[in-house]
Design a protein around this motif. Sequence first.
Motif, PDB file in Angstrom:
ATOM      1  N   GLN A  54       0.827  -1.207   0.000  1.00  0.00           N
ATOM      2  CA  GLN A  54       0.000   0.000   0.000  1.00  0.00           C
ATOM      3  C   GLN A  54       0.861   1.256   0.000  1.00  0.00           C
ATOM      4  OE1 GLN A  54      -0.413  -2.623   1.966  1.00  0.00           O
ATOM      5  NE2 GLN A  54      -2.579  -3.164   2.204  1.00  0.00           N
ATOM      6  N   HIS A  55       2.042   1.185   0.623  1.00  0.00           N
ATOM      7  CA  HIS A  55       2.942   2.339   0.619  1.00  0.00           C
ATOM      8  C   HIS A  55       3.606   2.507  -0.751  1.00  0.00           C
ATOM      9  CE1 HIS A  55       5.865   5.252   2.157  1.00  0.00           C
ATOM     10  NE2 HIS A  55       6.817   4.532   1.569  1.00  0.00           N
ATOM     11  N   VAL A  56       3.917   1.399  -1.368  1.00  0.00           N
ATOM     12  CA  VAL A  56       4.571   1.460  -2.680  1.00  0.00           C
ATOM     13  C   VAL A  56       3.591   1.912  -3.761  1.00  0.00           C
ATOM     14  CG1 VAL A  56       5.772   0.078  -4.439  1.00  0.00           C
ATOM     15  CG2 VAL A  56       6.244  -0.294  -2.025  1.00  0.00           C
ATOM     16  N   LEU A  57       2.322   1.539  -3.620  1.00  0.00           N
ATOM     17  CA  LEU A  57       1.295   1.857  -4.617  1.00  0.00           C
ATOM     18  C   LEU A  57       0.200   2.683  -3.938  1.00  0.00           C
ATOM     19  CD1 LEU A  57       1.110  -1.757  -6.083  1.00  0.00           C
ATOM     20  CD2 LEU A  57       2.371   0.177  -7.053  1.00  0.00           C
ATOM     21  N   PRO A  58       0.398   4.002  -3.794  1.00  0.00           N
ATOM     22  CA  PRO A  58      -0.515   4.820  -2.982  1.00  0.00           C
ATOM     23  C   PRO A  58      -1.815   5.221  -3.673  1.00  0.00           C
ATOM     24  CG  PRO A  58       1.280   6.170  -3.836  1.00  0.00           C
ATOM     25  CD  PRO A  58       1.571   4.764  -4.269  1.00  0.00           C
ATOM     26  N   ASP A  59      -1.959   4.979  -4.973  1.00  0.00           N
ATOM     27  CA  ASP A  59      -3.173   5.366  -5.678  1.00  0.00           C
ATOM     28  C   ASP A  59      -4.379   4.632  -5.076  1.00  0.00           C
ATOM     29  OD1 ASP A  59      -5.318   5.514  -7.553  1.00  0.00           O
ATOM     30  OD2 ASP A  59      -3.901   6.042  -9.124  1.00  0.00           O
ATOM     31  N   PRO A  60      -5.388   5.352  -4.550  1.00  0.00           N
ATOM     32  CA  PRO A  60      -6.529   4.660  -3.905  1.00  0.00           C
ATOM     33  C   PRO A  60      -7.321   3.777  -4.867  1.00  0.00           C
ATOM     34  CG  PRO A  60      -6.958   7.024  -4.142  1.00  0.00           C
ATOM     35  CD  PRO A  60      -5.520   6.812  -4.484  1.00  0.00           C
ATOM     36  N   ARG A  61      -7.437   4.189  -6.119  1.00  0.00           N
ATOM     37  CA  ARG A  61      -8.155   3.356  -7.089  1.00  0.00           C
ATOM     38  C   ARG A  61      -7.390   2.056  -7.351  1.00  0.00           C
ATOM     39  NH1 ARG A  61     -12.198   4.860 -10.674  1.00  0.00           N
ATOM     40  NH2 ARG A  61     -12.528   3.463 -12.467  1.00  0.00           N
ATOM     41  N   LEU A  62      -6.083   2.174  -7.489  1.00  0.00           N
ATOM     42  CA  LEU A  62      -5.251   0.991  -7.703  1.00  0.00           C
ATOM     43  C   LEU A  62      -5.310   0.069  -6.491  1.00  0.00           C
ATOM     44  CD1 LEU A  62      -3.183  -0.721  -9.172  1.00  0.00           C
ATOM     45  CD2 LEU A  62      -1.394   0.870  -8.442  1.00  0.00           C
ATOM     46  N   GLN A  63      -5.286   0.612  -5.293  1.00  0.00           N
ATOM     47  CA  GLN A  63      -5.368  -0.215  -4.092  1.00  0.00           C
ATOM     48  C   GLN A  63      -6.682  -0.993  -4.041  1.00  0.00           C
ATOM     49  OE1 GLN A  63      -4.623   2.109  -0.598  1.00  0.00           O
ATOM     50  NE2 GLN A  63      -2.490   2.520  -1.119  1.00  0.00           N
ATOM     51  N   ALA A  64      -7.783  -0.327  -4.425  1.00  0.00           N
ATOM     52  CA  ALA A  64      -9.079  -1.021  -4.443  1.00  0.00           C
ATOM     53  C   ALA A  64      -9.079  -2.152  -5.460  1.00  0.00           C
ATOM     54  CB  ALA A  64     -10.192  -0.025  -4.750  1.00  0.00           C
ATOM     55  N   LEU A  65      -8.456  -1.932  -6.607  1.00  0.00           N
ATOM     56  CA  LEU A  65      -8.387  -2.983  -7.625  1.00  0.00           C
ATOM     57  C   LEU A  65      -7.526  -4.149  -7.156  1.00  0.00           C
ATOM     58  CD1 LEU A  65      -8.004  -0.727 -10.799  1.00  0.00           C
ATOM     59  CD2 LEU A  65      -9.956  -2.188 -10.246  1.00  0.00           C
ATOM     60  N   ILE A  66      -6.416  -3.860  -6.466  1.00  0.00           N
ATOM     61  CA  ILE A  66      -5.546  -4.929  -5.965  1.00  0.00           C
ATOM     62  C   ILE A  66      -6.273  -5.747  -4.903  1.00  0.00           C
ATOM     63  CG2 ILE A  66      -3.449  -5.394  -4.644  1.00  0.00           C
ATOM     64  CD1 ILE A  66      -2.109  -3.112  -6.136  1.00  0.00           C
ATOM     65  N   ASN A  67      -6.974  -5.070  -4.005  1.00  0.00           N
ATOM     66  CA  ASN A  67      -7.739  -5.800  -2.984  1.00  0.00           C
ATOM     67  C   ASN A  67      -8.790  -6.702  -3.626  1.00  0.00           C
ATOM     68  OD1 ASN A  67      -6.491  -4.891  -0.582  1.00  0.00           O
ATOM     69  ND2 ASN A  67      -7.574  -2.951  -0.724  1.00  0.00           N
ATOM     70  N   ALA A  68      -9.431  -6.208  -4.678  1.00  0.00           N
ATOM     71  CA  ALA A  68     -10.419  -7.034  -5.383  1.00  0.00           C
ATOM     72  C   ALA A  68      -9.751  -8.227  -6.053  1.00  0.00           C
ATOM     73  CB  ALA A  68     -11.162  -6.184  -6.416  1.00  0.00           C
ATOM     74  N   ALA A  69      -8.567  -8.004  -6.631  1.00  0.00           N
ATOM     75  CA  ALA A  69      -7.850  -9.117  -7.279  1.00  0.00           C
ATOM     76  C   ALA A  69      -7.429 -10.168  -6.261  1.00  0.00           C
ATOM     77  CB  ALA A  69      -6.625  -8.578  -8.022  1.00  0.00           C
ATOM     78  N   LEU A  70      -6.976  -9.731  -5.083  1.00  0.00           N
ATOM     79  CA  LEU A  70      -6.574 -10.680  -4.049  1.00  0.00           C
ATOM     80  C   LEU A  70      -7.754 -11.498  -3.537  1.00  0.00           C
ATOM     81  CD1 LEU A  70      -4.079  -8.488  -1.984  1.00  0.00           C
ATOM     82  CD2 LEU A  70      -3.539 -10.301  -3.607  1.00  0.00           C
ATOM     83  N   GLU A  71      -8.955 -10.979  -3.750  1.00  0.00           N
ATOM     84  CA  GLU A  71     -10.147 -11.693  -3.298  1.00  0.00           C
ATOM     85  C   GLU A  71     -10.767 -12.550  -4.395  1.00  0.00           C
ATOM     86  OE1 GLU A  71     -14.547 -10.720  -1.321  1.00  0.00           O
ATOM     87  OE2 GLU A  71     -13.103  -9.110  -1.696  1.00  0.00           O
ATOM     88  N   HIS A  72     -10.694 -12.088  -5.643  1.00  0.00           N
ATOM     89  CA  HIS A  72     -11.479 -12.741  -6.688  1.00  0.00           C
ATOM     90  C   HIS A  72     -10.649 -13.408  -7.780  1.00  0.00           C
ATOM     91  CE1 HIS A  72     -15.125 -10.997  -5.063  1.00  0.00           C
ATOM     92  NE2 HIS A  72     -14.605  -9.799  -5.114  1.00  0.00           N
ATOM     93  N   ASN A  73      -9.329 -13.190  -7.825  1.00  0.00           N
ATOM     94  CA  ASN A  73      -8.538 -13.778  -8.899  1.00  0.00           C
ATOM     95  C   ASN A  73      -8.548 -15.302  -8.823  1.00  0.00           C
ATOM     96  OD1 ASN A  73      -5.643 -14.815  -9.912  1.00  0.00           O
ATOM     97  ND2 ASN A  73      -6.234 -13.016 -11.076  1.00  0.00           N
ATOM     98  N   ARG A  74      -8.894 -15.945  -9.920  1.00  0.00           N
ATOM     99  CA  ARG A  74      -9.041 -17.409  -9.923  1.00  0.00           C
ATOM    100  C   ARG A  74      -7.711 -18.128  -9.762  1.00  0.00           C
ATOM    101  NH1 ARG A  74     -13.456 -14.346 -10.293  1.00  0.00           N
ATOM    102  NH2 ARG A  74     -15.340 -15.580 -10.563  1.00  0.00           N
TER     103      ARG A  74
END
Length: 465
Positions: A54-74
């Motif tokens: 989260q510190h390396v990638l501070p963009d809030p939109r990008l963080q939301a997308l990463i959290n979604a990927a960590l939850e939904h990526n097959r």
Amino acid sequence: MRKLAQRVLPGALILLAGCSFIPAYERPVPPVTAHWPVPAQTAGAQAVAGITWQHVLPDPRLQALINAALEHNRDLRIAVARVEEARALYGISRADRLPTVNLGVAQAAARLPGELSATGNEQISRRYDVNLGVAAFELDFWGRVKSLSAAAQASYLASAEARESFRLTLIADVASAYLALQEMEERLSLVRATAENRQDLRFLVQKRREVGLAGDLDFLAADGAYAAARAQLSELERGRTQAENALNLLVGKVPADLPPGRRLSEQDLPLDIAVDVPAEALLYRPDVRAAEQKLIAANANIGAARAAFLPRINLSLAFGTASRTLSGLFDAGTGAWSFAPSLVHPLFDGGRTQGGVDLAAARKVIAVAEYEKTIQQAFREVADLLVARDKLAEQLTAQEAAEKAQNERLRLVDARYRAGVSSYLEVLDAQRDAFAASQGTVQLRRVLFVTAAQLYKALGGRAGN
């Protein structure tokens, strides 16, 4: 003599129980140089072990997308399931080191016809049993079961490290795809602005041609420049759609309420991550740790294969009660027990046991080579990203200066043309150079920030929260 045996035998059994044929494990020396090809800047830099993604990638939109990927990526779900599979296998292997105690309740009934009976009368017999028993428990004197359990544990840890490696890769890939989409968005904005400007100039050249101040060549050049901008606009729109599709595939399920994102010039990714010497920095990487756990598993399997040369001692026992009648099961004098130890020693198996040792040794050689190869690939990846980070930062500074100069040149040439001082060819040339400089700046920003994200991954950054 009997007293001596009573004293010596327990001690011998204790010593045998501690036997292990697993070779002493030594981590291979990393087959890389002691220093990076390009000296890494560490003064005032941040250690990767203390930085979250989260510190390396501070963009809030990008963080939301990463959290979604960590939850939904097959693919990540598959990696997590692999860990659970390895943990279950380790649990099964570890359970083999302990006896399995079963509760048995049984009834047996038989009828013997009179013509087969010694008395000439039919006989009916019944038996009821209740017992606790241990069936075929191997006494692990030579450490065979322990070695297999150690190998299963190392395999489990390797799968856990592989999962963390995939999580880091997924985070970096989502960041790269998001930054690529941002690049397309900004380049589209540039092309739209350029197309509008060229359309205005085309209209101006047409009016000047109508009054004799411009020729057909100027109008055709302006018309061609405007058409080229429109063509590039269509190309970038296609590229933007493809970049969005790639990002959506990585994320799995895009959230509906995403926060606003940042432009590339506002990303502010840290470019001062500290880098230790190779022998220390590369050991942070989960793929390197996974390769080492696989090596440890291969080493433990050698111990199990060696122990197969020695006798295998199994123990079966049961204790309970037995009676002719169900009501008399727990009466006095109905206690029953059985004790059946067995020893099996291989004498001749056609080389099967020796082949097992040779197979385990060969697999260890493979595991060592794969570990060293992983280290070498990691070294190359980090070395390439370190030089890319430094040189791209220098290149971006020069590119931004060139963009500023080209835009100022375009402003002056455009004013001179509208005043009738410069020719349209000067305007067209300045337009092309300014447009190329602006596009180059956007592309370099994206490459630099992707490099920063990939470097964080390559140094084994923290994939968790």
